[in-house]
Design a protein around this motif. Structure first.
Motif, short mmCIF file in Angstrom:
data_model
loop_
_atom_site.label_atom_id
_atom_site.label_comp_id
_atom_site.label_asym_id
_atom_site.label_seq_id
_atom_site.Cartn_x
_atom_site.Cartn_y
_atom_site.Cartn_z
N UNK A 110 0.92 -1.14 0.05
CA UNK A 110 0.16 -0.11 -0.01
C UNK A 110 0.83 1.23 0.04
N UNK A 111 0.34 2.35 -0.55
CA UNK A 111 1.18 3.65 -0.42
C UNK A 111 1.97 3.85 0.70
N UNK A 185 -5.84 5.16 -4.21
CA UNK A 185 -5.29 3.99 -3.32
C UNK A 185 -4.48 4.91 -2.09
N UNK A 186 -3.98 6.03 -2.57
CA UNK A 186 -3.26 7.06 -1.67
C UNK A 186 -4.14 7.66 -0.63
N UNK A 206 -13.16 1.29 -4.52
CA UNK A 206 -13.08 2.05 -5.83
C UNK A 206 -11.93 1.68 -6.28
N UNK A 207 -10.67 1.70 -5.43
CA UNK A 207 -9.30 1.31 -6.09
C UNK A 207 -9.28 -0.13 -6.61
N UNK A 208 -9.65 -1.16 -5.73
CA UNK A 208 -9.47 -2.33 -5.98
C UNK A 208 -10.55 -2.59 -7.30
N UNK A 209 -11.70 -2.07 -7.36
CA UNK A 209 -12.41 -2.40 -8.52
C UNK A 209 -11.86 -1.82 -9.79
N UNK A 220 -1.69 -6.31 -5.73
CA UNK A 220 -2.21 -5.25 -5.08
C UNK A 220 -3.31 -5.03 -4.94
N UNK A 221 -4.21 -5.35 -6.24
CA UNK A 221 -5.75 -5.39 -6.20
C UNK A 221 -6.24 -6.11 -4.98
#
Length: 287
Positions: A110-111, A185-186, A206-209, A220-221
């Motif tokens: 993760x960031x 993601x940040x 939202x980031x994963x999708x 990372x997903x």
């Protein structure tokens, strides 16, 4: 789930090592473990092991080393249940010892707390989309604003600056471009670190999708989807370290979207099953 009673049924490998230092920091197999604001390093390390157990869909063995030099053999299950052992873990037979895994070519995390987006390797498909590309120079000043606020410990200001950067990238490249998705993601990471569970949940989903939709590197997903589940659990159950963040109504409202993301990304079945069970129990609370 009750504590593990049949210790011999737990495979002899792998055996993970937690090290707690005098400074209060913790590591798992030599890798530092990030903690949430106010979170004890031991709890963070055990949560890290819990994820590993979830991936294997079974309990795992752990040696927890304290600052005074003492070592505690444990068994940790996917639900976080810890079973102390009275004796050290038995050594596996040499013939059955698992081979060392090959080193990862490009580990993805993760960031980091700096706010700098960690952009993983190239996608499995969608030629021309480079998930490793740095932000164009014209956006470096906005990224530096995120970083400066984060370093100063002003997470709300960092989140505002990250949202401004996301909006600018969205306007220029669209919501599904790696530049934009990685800044989402940040933002998710910043919200998680200040225990803003509902906001962090939405951003992680939202980031994963979007990463899944763009066939971005899967590791990372999956991590983002698991972190969404982690945030959701904090809405479900009260946490004494984060009073006031328990929100079962919000958890119930988000359960359907979370399950959709978890299934689409194809996380470990035990995570989906647990989410379904907890969501069912929330129905009377939220109605």
């Amino acid at each position: 789930m009750p504590v593990v009673t049949d210790h011999d049924a737990v495979p002899l490998t792998p055996v993970y090592t937690i090290v707690i230092r005098e400074s209060g920091e913790a590591s798992v197999d030599g890798h530092p473990v990030d903690t949430l604001p106010g979170q004890d390093a031991r709890d963070a390390a055990l949560a890290h092991i819990q994820e590993k157990a979830a991936r294997l869909d079974r309990p795992v063995r752990v040696n927890a080393k304290e600052p005074d030099g003492s070592t505690w053999p444990l068994i940790v299950d996917w639900d976080g249940e810890v079973t102390p052992l009275e004796h050290p873990h038995p050594a596996p037979p040499a013939a059955r010892r698992a081979p060392e895994p090959p080193p990862a070519a490009a580990p993805v995390h993760l960031p980091p707390p700096t706010g700098e987006p960690v952009i993983p390797g190239p996608p499995l498909a969608a030629p021309g989309v480079d998930w490793m590309a740095p932000l164009p120079p014209e956006y470096r000043e906005m990224l530096d604003a995120v970083k400066s606020a984060d370093v100063a410990g002003n997470l709300p200001a960092a989140e505002v600056a990250a949202k401004d950067l996301e909006d600018a990238l969205d306007d220029a490249y669209g919501p599904l471009h790696p530049y934009t998705v990685n800044i989402v993601a940040v933002r998710a990471n910043l919200a998680l670190r200040r225990a803003a569970w509902a906001t962090s949940l939405e951003l992680h989903m939202r980031a994963a999708w979007r990463r899944h939709d763009q066939q971005a590197p899967r590791d990372e997903t999956l991590h983002l989807a698991r972190q969404a589940h982690f945030c959701w659990k904090h809405l479900v159950a009260q946490c004494p370290k984060h009073p006031g963040t328990h929100d079962p109504a919000q958890a119930q409202q988000s359960a359907k979207d979370l399950l959709r993301v978890l299934r689409q990304v194809d996380v470990e079945p035990i995570i989906i099953t647990t989410t379904e069970e907890w969501a069912a129990k929330l129905l009377p609370v939220a109605s």
